[in-house]
Design a protein around this motif. Structure first.
Motif, PDB file in Angstrom:
ATOM      1  N   ARG A  86       0.852  -1.187   0.000  1.00 44.34           N
ATOM      2  CA  ARG A  86       0.000   0.000   0.000  1.00 44.34           C
ATOM      3  C   ARG A  86       0.891   1.243   0.000  1.00 44.34           C
ATOM      4  N   VAL A  87       0.610   2.146  -0.923  1.00 43.83           N
ATOM      5  CA  VAL A  87       1.422   3.344  -1.071  1.00 43.83           C
ATOM      6  C   VAL A  87       0.516   4.566  -1.193  1.00 43.83           C
ATOM      7  N   PHE A  88       1.073   5.707  -0.839  1.00 46.71           N
ATOM      8  CA  PHE A  88       0.385   6.980  -1.040  1.00 46.71           C
ATOM      9  C   PHE A  88       0.763   7.529  -2.410  1.00 46.71           C
ATOM     10  N   LEU A  89      -0.256   7.974  -3.151  1.00 48.37           N
ATOM     11  CA  LEU A  89      -0.031   8.561  -4.469  1.00 48.37           C
ATOM     12  C   LEU A  89      -0.841   9.839  -4.607  1.00 48.37           C
ATOM     13  N   PRO A  90      -0.336  10.813  -5.381  1.00 48.96           N
ATOM     14  CA  PRO A  90      -1.127  12.014  -5.649  1.00 48.96           C
ATOM     15  C   PRO A  90      -2.407  11.648  -6.401  1.00 48.96           C
ATOM     16  N   VAL A  91      -3.535  12.089  -5.886  1.00 46.02           N
ATOM     17  CA  VAL A  91      -4.820  11.771  -6.512  1.00 46.02           C
ATOM     18  C   VAL A  91      -4.843  12.244  -7.960  1.00 46.02           C
ATOM     19  N   ALA A  92      -4.212  13.389  -8.225  1.00 38.99           N
ATOM     20  CA  ALA A  92      -4.206  13.938  -9.580  1.00 38.99           C
ATOM     21  C   ALA A  92      -3.498  13.025 -10.570  1.00 38.99           C
ATOM     22  N   ARG A  93      -2.592  12.173 -10.098  1.00 34.72           N
ATOM     23  CA  ARG A  93      -1.879  11.244 -10.967  1.00 34.72           C
ATOM     24  C   ARG A  93      -2.632   9.937 -11.155  1.00 34.72           C
ATOM     25  N   VAL A  94      -3.638   9.704 -10.304  1.00 36.26           N
ATOM     26  CA  VAL A  94      -4.328   8.418 -10.324  1.00 36.26           C
ATOM     27  C   VAL A  94      -5.692   8.501 -10.987  1.00 36.26           C
ATOM     28  N   SER A  95      -6.473   9.508 -10.603  1.00 35.09           N
ATOM     29  CA  SER A  95      -7.850   9.609 -11.086  1.00 35.09           C
ATOM     30  C   SER A  95      -8.266  11.068 -11.161  1.00 35.09           C
ATOM     31  N   SER A  96      -9.193  11.366 -12.051  1.00 36.65           N
ATOM     32  CA  SER A  96      -9.691  12.740 -12.196  1.00 36.65           C
ATOM     33  C   SER A  96     -10.790  13.060 -11.200  1.00 36.65           C
ATOM     34  N   THR A  97     -11.267  12.065 -10.466  1.00 34.63           N
ATOM     35  CA  THR A  97     -12.337  12.280  -9.490  1.00 34.63           C
ATOM     36  C   THR A  97     -11.876  11.814  -8.124  1.00 34.63           C
ATOM     37  N   THR A  98     -12.325  12.501  -7.083  1.00 36.27           N
ATOM     38  CA  THR A  98     -11.998  12.130  -5.707  1.00 36.27           C
ATOM     39  C   THR A  98     -13.081  12.627  -4.773  1.00 36.27           C
ATOM     40  N   GLY A  99     -13.295  11.901  -3.687  1.00 39.51           N
ATOM     41  CA  GLY A  99     -14.317  12.299  -2.728  1.00 39.51           C
ATOM     42  C   GLY A  99     -13.754  13.010  -1.525  1.00 39.51           C
ATOM     43  N   THR A 100     -12.497  13.452  -1.601  1.00 37.39           N
ATOM     44  CA  THR A 100     -11.857  14.105  -0.471  1.00 37.39           C
ATOM     45  C   THR A 100     -11.011  15.265  -0.954  1.00 37.39           C
ATOM     46  N   HIS A 101     -10.747  16.229  -0.048  1.00 37.33           N
ATOM     47  CA  HIS A 101      -9.909  17.363  -0.422  1.00 37.33           C
ATOM     48  C   HIS A 101      -8.435  16.996  -0.427  1.00 37.33           C
ATOM     49  N   ALA A 102      -8.088  15.845   0.165  1.00 38.69           N
ATOM     50  CA  ALA A 102      -6.688  15.479   0.328  1.00 38.69           C
ATOM     51  C   ALA A 102      -6.006  15.328  -1.027  1.00 38.69           C
ATOM     52  N   ALA A 103      -4.756  15.779  -1.114  1.00 42.69           N
ATOM     53  CA  ALA A 103      -4.001  15.697  -2.354  1.00 42.69           C
ATOM     54  C   ALA A 103      -3.487  14.292  -2.621  1.00 42.69           C
ATOM     55  N   LEU A 104      -3.315  13.506  -1.555  1.00 42.47           N
ATOM     56  CA  LEU A 104      -2.803  12.150  -1.696  1.00 42.47           C
ATOM     57  C   LEU A 104      -3.722  11.168  -0.984  1.00 42.47           C
ATOM     58  N   GLN A 105      -3.796   9.973  -1.535  1.00 45.83           N
ATOM     59  CA  GLN A 105      -4.554   8.894  -0.905  1.00 45.83           C
ATOM     60  C   GLN A 105      -3.725   7.618  -0.941  1.00 45.83           C
ATOM     61  N   ARG A 106      -4.151   6.669  -0.112  1.00 41.93           N
ATOM     62  CA  ARG A 106      -3.438   5.400  -0.048  1.00 41.93           C
ATOM     63  C   ARG A 106      -4.110   4.390  -0.969  1.00 41.93           C
ATOM     64  N   TYR A 107      -3.281   3.686  -1.750  1.00 35.41           N
ATOM     65  CA  TYR A 107      -3.790   2.734  -2.728  1.00 35.41           C
ATOM     66  C   TYR A 107      -3.047   1.400  -2.594  1.00 35.41           C
ATOM     67  N   LYS A 108      -3.704   0.345  -3.044  1.00 41.83           N
ATOM     68  CA  LYS A 108      -3.098  -0.991  -3.049  1.00 41.83           C
ATOM     69  C   LYS A 108      -2.483  -1.277  -4.412  1.00 41.83           C
ATOM     70  N   VAL A 109      -1.225  -1.701  -4.425  1.00 42.03           N
ATOM     71  CA  VAL A 109      -0.537  -2.033  -5.661  1.00 42.03           C
ATOM     72  C   VAL A 109      -1.086  -3.359  -6.205  1.00 42.03           C
ATOM     73  N   VAL A 110      -1.501  -3.362  -7.476  1.00 43.43           N
ATOM     74  CA  VAL A 110      -2.039  -4.581  -8.092  1.00 43.43           C
ATOM     75  C   VAL A 110      -1.161  -5.086  -9.232  1.00 43.43           C
ATOM     76  N   ALA A 111      -0.207  -4.281  -9.691  1.00 41.85           N
ATOM     77  CA  ALA A 111       0.709  -4.723 -10.747  1.00 41.85           C
ATOM     78  C   ALA A 111       1.964  -3.860 -10.697  1.00 41.85           C
ATOM     79  N   SER A 112       3.084  -4.458 -11.120  1.00 36.06           N
ATOM     80  CA  SER A 112       4.353  -3.738 -11.125  1.00 36.06           C
ATOM     81  C   SER A 112       5.170  -4.196 -12.319  1.00 36.06           C
ATOM     82  N   LYS A 113       5.744  -3.250 -13.046  1.00 37.96           N
ATOM     83  CA  LYS A 113       6.590  -3.615 -14.172  1.00 37.96           C
ATOM     84  C   LYS A 113       7.907  -4.190 -13.667  1.00 37.96           C
ATOM     85  N   PRO A 114       8.523  -5.093 -14.464  1.00 38.33           N
ATOM     86  CA  PRO A 114       9.732  -5.788 -13.998  1.00 38.33           C
ATOM     87  C   PRO A 114      10.842  -4.864 -13.532  1.00 38.33           C
ATOM     88  N   GLU A 115      11.026  -3.712 -14.200  1.00 35.90           N
ATOM     89  CA  GLU A 115      12.110  -2.824 -13.808  1.00 35.90           C
ATOM     90  C   GLU A 115      11.787  -2.041 -12.548  1.00 35.90           C
TER      91      GLU A 115
END
Length: 246
Positions: free
Chosen positions: A10-39
């Motif tokens: 679980r990592v914090f990411l800027p909401v603006a980099r993840v989705s165009s919609t959010t239900g909170t004023h916070a600039a960052l939210q915590r998300y669960k990693v579901v895929a990662s590139k080999p590098e």
């Protein structure tokens, strides 16, 4: 940038980099990693209901997150300068993050700083120092001028991830202070003024840096450069990393 991110982390990411919609004023939210590139430079996170995000660079991810604002008192300019500056950055931070991820403290001694950081510091990724500085030290009301070496020791932590430090203390961007402090393992980078800086400029610069870094999801280096371009008379600020001027 976190290294070795795995599916399920679980990592914090800027909401603006993840989705165009959010239900909170916070600039960052915590998300669960579901895929990662080999590098290991890009990840996908769960947007809810198993929907994956687009690929996002790990350079904008934070394993832990929080802003720790320290007003270092001198007994004489606290009411007229240090507290207004501290409060301005504190209130702006509350527009970016929920209160759980923000801590504002007032200290006058190195021991107060050390004890507070020992108790609370592990959960904060960004530290803002507000006080009076000179080319090799920061002034504490009780202890007088404290060197970069002694200040770094007070921040000593077993946590492996370095912190982003922003010093709004005059002249602490010079080599005598910045090279030694930025070389400490707890510091991923230090941003500080090379010359004396007006309180209003210091406040605006710090807020602009946080906006680019957290709200827009830019790296600390890119956010620093953008803040310098956007703030009047901010060319005095310098960025140091691992003892070297960047």
């Amino acid at each position: 940038m976190p290294s070795g991110l795995k599916i399920g982390d679980r990592v914090f990411l800027p909401v603006a980099r993840v989705s165009s919609t959010t239900g909170t004023h916070a600039a960052l939210q915590r998300y669960k990693v579901v895929a990662s590139k080999p590098e290991g430079r890009s990840i996908q996170v769960d947007l809810g209901n198993g929907t994956p995000s687009h690929w996002i660079g790990t350079s904008v991810a934070h394993l832990n997150l929080g802003i720790y604002l320290i007003r270092i008192g001198d007994f004489s300019t606290e009411d007229t300068l240090l507290d207004p500056l501290w409060k301005s950055v504190l209130q702006y931070s509350r527009l970016l993050l929920v209160d759980d991820y923000i801590r504002g403290v007032r200290v006058r001694s190195l021991e107060e700083l050390r004890l507070g950081w020992q108790k609370e510091g592990a959960v904060y990724s960004h530290v803002v120092l507000i006080g009076h500085g000179r080319g090799d030290s920061i002034q504490f009301g009780v202890d007088g001028w404290v060197s970069a070496e002694n200040l770094a020791q007070a921040f000593n932590s077993t946590h492996s991830e370095g912190r982003v430090f922003v010093s709004l203390c005059c002249v602490t961007g010079r080599k005598g202070f910045a090279a030694q402090f930025s070389a400490a393992t707890l510091c991923s980078c230090l941003i500080a003024p090379f010359q004396s800086v007006h309180g209003a400029i210091a406040s605006q610069f710090c807020q602009t840096f946080l906006a680019h870094h957290l709200l827009e999801g830019r790296t600390s280096t890119v956010a620093f450069k953008n803040a310098r371009r956007s703030t009047p008379r901010s060319a005095t600020f310098r960025l140091w990393r691992s003892g070297l001027l960047q």
